[in-house]
Write a protein that holds these residues in place. Structure first.
Motif, PDB file in Angstrom:
ATOM      1  N   ARG A  16      37.191  26.715  38.372  1.00  0.00           N
ATOM      2  CA  ARG A  16      38.287  27.200  39.219  1.00  0.00           C
ATOM      3  C   ARG A  16      37.739  28.009  40.389  1.00  0.00           C
ATOM      4  NH1 ARG A  16      40.342  31.848  40.002  1.00  0.00           N
ATOM      5  NH2 ARG A  16      39.463  32.822  38.145  1.00  0.00           N
ATOM      6  N   ARG A  17      36.806  28.901  40.093  1.00  0.00           N
ATOM      7  CA  ARG A  17      36.226  29.733  41.160  1.00  0.00           C
ATOM      8  C   ARG A  17      35.442  28.880  42.154  1.00  0.00           C
ATOM      9  NH1 ARG A  17      36.028  32.769  36.653  1.00  0.00           N
ATOM     10  NH2 ARG A  17      33.879  32.250  36.142  1.00  0.00           N
ATOM     11  N   GLY A  20      37.711  27.391  44.502  1.00  0.00           N
ATOM     12  CA  GLY A  20      38.439  28.359  45.320  1.00  0.00           C
ATOM     13  C   GLY A  20      39.927  28.456  45.006  1.00  0.00           C
ATOM     14  N   PRO A  22      42.943  30.314  43.374  1.00  0.00           N
ATOM     15  CA  PRO A  22      43.279  31.638  42.821  1.00  0.00           C
ATOM     16  C   PRO A  22      43.833  31.532  41.401  1.00  0.00           C
ATOM     17  CG  PRO A  22      44.194  31.370  45.028  1.00  0.00           C
ATOM     18  CD  PRO A  22      43.690  30.024  44.595  1.00  0.00           C
TER      19      PRO A  22
END
Length: 67
Positions: A16-17, A20, A22
């Protein structure tokens, strides 16, 4: 010392990070509480126990599987 119970959840958080996305947005899209998604990404919650819609949304958004 804390231990990671479900390493697959940690991989989801990293993905997920990397993409990008949230946390709050992904939680909303998957109809999950942000705290539950945070716990999942910390390896404290088994992603296989999520409801089917959440599993589908997470798999699609993160381009992965939850198996």
């Amino acid at each position: 010392m804390d231990t990671v119970t479900f390493p697959g959840g940690v991989k989801l958080g990293a993905r997920r990070r990397l993409l990008g996305i949230p946390l709050a947005q992904l939680a909303r899209d998957a109809a999950l509480q942000p705290e539950l998604l945070r716990r999942l990404e910390a390896g404290e919650f088994d992603p296989r126990s999520l409801h089917q819609l959440a599993r589908q949304v997470l798999a699609r958004a993160l381009d992965t599987t939850l198996d």
